[in-house]
Design a protein around this motif. Sequence first.
Motif, PDB file in Angstrom:
ATOM      1  N   MET A   1      26.643 -48.236 -38.757  1.00 61.23           N
ATOM      2  CA  MET A   1      28.049 -48.107 -39.034  1.00 61.23           C
ATOM      3  C   MET A   1      28.620 -46.936 -38.254  1.00 61.23           C
ATOM      4  N   ALA A   2      29.554 -47.211 -37.403  1.00 68.37           N
ATOM      5  CA  ALA A   2      30.182 -46.161 -36.610  1.00 68.37           C
ATOM      6  C   ALA A   2      31.384 -45.608 -37.353  1.00 68.37           C
ATOM      7  N   GLY A   3      31.611 -44.342 -37.213  1.00 67.34           N
ATOM      8  CA  GLY A   3      32.745 -43.698 -37.841  1.00 67.34           C
ATOM      9  C   GLY A   3      32.332 -42.355 -38.411  1.00 67.34           C
ATOM     10  N   VAL A   4      33.175 -41.845 -39.276  1.00 68.16           N
ATOM     11  CA  VAL A   4      32.929 -40.553 -39.896  1.00 68.16           C
ATOM     12  C   VAL A   4      33.041 -40.715 -41.409  1.00 68.16           C
ATOM     13  N   TRP A   5      32.037 -40.212 -42.137  1.00 69.64           N
ATOM     14  CA  TRP A   5      32.077 -40.239 -43.597  1.00 69.64           C
ATOM     15  C   TRP A   5      32.842 -39.019 -44.069  1.00 69.64           C
ATOM     16  N   VAL A   6      33.803 -39.222 -44.977  1.00 71.41           N
ATOM     17  CA  VAL A   6      34.578 -38.118 -45.535  1.00 71.41           C
ATOM     18  C   VAL A   6      34.492 -38.140 -47.052  1.00 71.41           C
ATOM     19  N   PHE A   7      34.529 -36.959 -47.635  1.00 69.69           N
ATOM     20  CA  PHE A   7      34.544 -36.805 -49.076  1.00 69.69           C
ATOM     21  C   PHE A   7      35.966 -36.444 -49.470  1.00 69.69           C
ATOM     22  N   ASP A   8      36.612 -37.295 -50.274  1.00 68.29           N
ATOM     23  CA  ASP A   8      38.012 -37.095 -50.614  1.00 68.29           C
ATOM     24  C   ASP A   8      38.240 -37.505 -52.068  1.00 68.29           C
ATOM     25  N   ASN A   9      38.777 -36.579 -52.871  1.00 64.48           N
ATOM     26  CA  ASN A   9      39.077 -36.850 -54.293  1.00 64.48           C
ATOM     27  C   ASN A   9      37.873 -37.428 -55.041  1.00 64.48           C
ATOM     28  N   GLY A  10      36.708 -36.863 -54.800  1.00 66.96           N
ATOM     29  CA  GLY A  10      35.511 -37.306 -55.503  1.00 66.96           C
ATOM     30  C   GLY A  10      34.917 -38.595 -54.995  1.00 66.96           C
ATOM     31  N   MET A  11      35.455 -39.134 -53.931  1.00 67.67           N
ATOM     32  CA  MET A  11      34.959 -40.396 -53.365  1.00 67.67           C
ATOM     33  C   MET A  11      34.495 -40.170 -51.929  1.00 67.67           C
ATOM     34  N   VAL A  12      33.473 -40.879 -51.550  1.00 67.40           N
ATOM     35  CA  VAL A  12      33.004 -40.856 -50.168  1.00 67.40           C
ATOM     36  C   VAL A  12      33.453 -42.157 -49.529  1.00 67.40           C
ATOM     37  N   ARG A  13      34.067 -42.041 -48.358  1.00 67.39           N
ATOM     38  CA  ARG A  13      34.501 -43.255 -47.659  1.00 67.39           C
ATOM     39  C   ARG A  13      34.280 -43.085 -46.162  1.00 67.39           C
ATOM     40  N   LEU A  14      34.218 -44.215 -45.479  1.00 68.32           N
ATOM     41  CA  LEU A  14      33.978 -44.244 -44.048  1.00 68.32           C
ATOM     42  C   LEU A  14      35.297 -44.436 -43.311  1.00 68.32           C
ATOM     43  N   LEU A  15      35.613 -43.513 -42.406  1.00 67.00           N
ATOM     44  CA  LEU A  15      36.776 -43.669 -41.534  1.00 67.00           C
ATOM     45  C   LEU A  15      36.292 -44.312 -40.246  1.00 67.00           C
ATOM     46  N   GLN A  16      36.804 -45.477 -39.934  1.00 66.84           N
ATOM     47  CA  GLN A  16      36.364 -46.194 -38.742  1.00 66.84           C
ATOM     48  C   GLN A  16      36.806 -45.502 -37.462  1.00 66.84           C
TER      49      GLN A  16
END
Length: 108
Positions: A1-16
Amino acid sequence: MAGVWVFDNGMVRLLQRPKRLGRRTELIYSPTGEMVTSHEMLEEKLHSLGWVRYPLNDPEVILFHRSASSVLLITVPRDFSKISSMHMFDIAVKTRHVFLVRDAADRA
């Protein structure tokens, strides 16, 4: 999975495609400190290091090679404005101590 993982408001999500926040990179010719601003300038600097344009009839890219015995190639888009930091780092790695890549914000 390409992108950057960010931690935001208690959630981890992948920014493509993370936003670059206006940051730009520059290719610098180390011996003189000049910023490379055109294909002509790049070709002149590479030629002085023994790199020559590889004959290629591709409307999208320009290739440079060092010699017949080398497998190294430098590939850049024909449209100089489309040269990305990836292309710049490729040039810097293959021409160690001659080119460097820096953030435009780091300019003195």
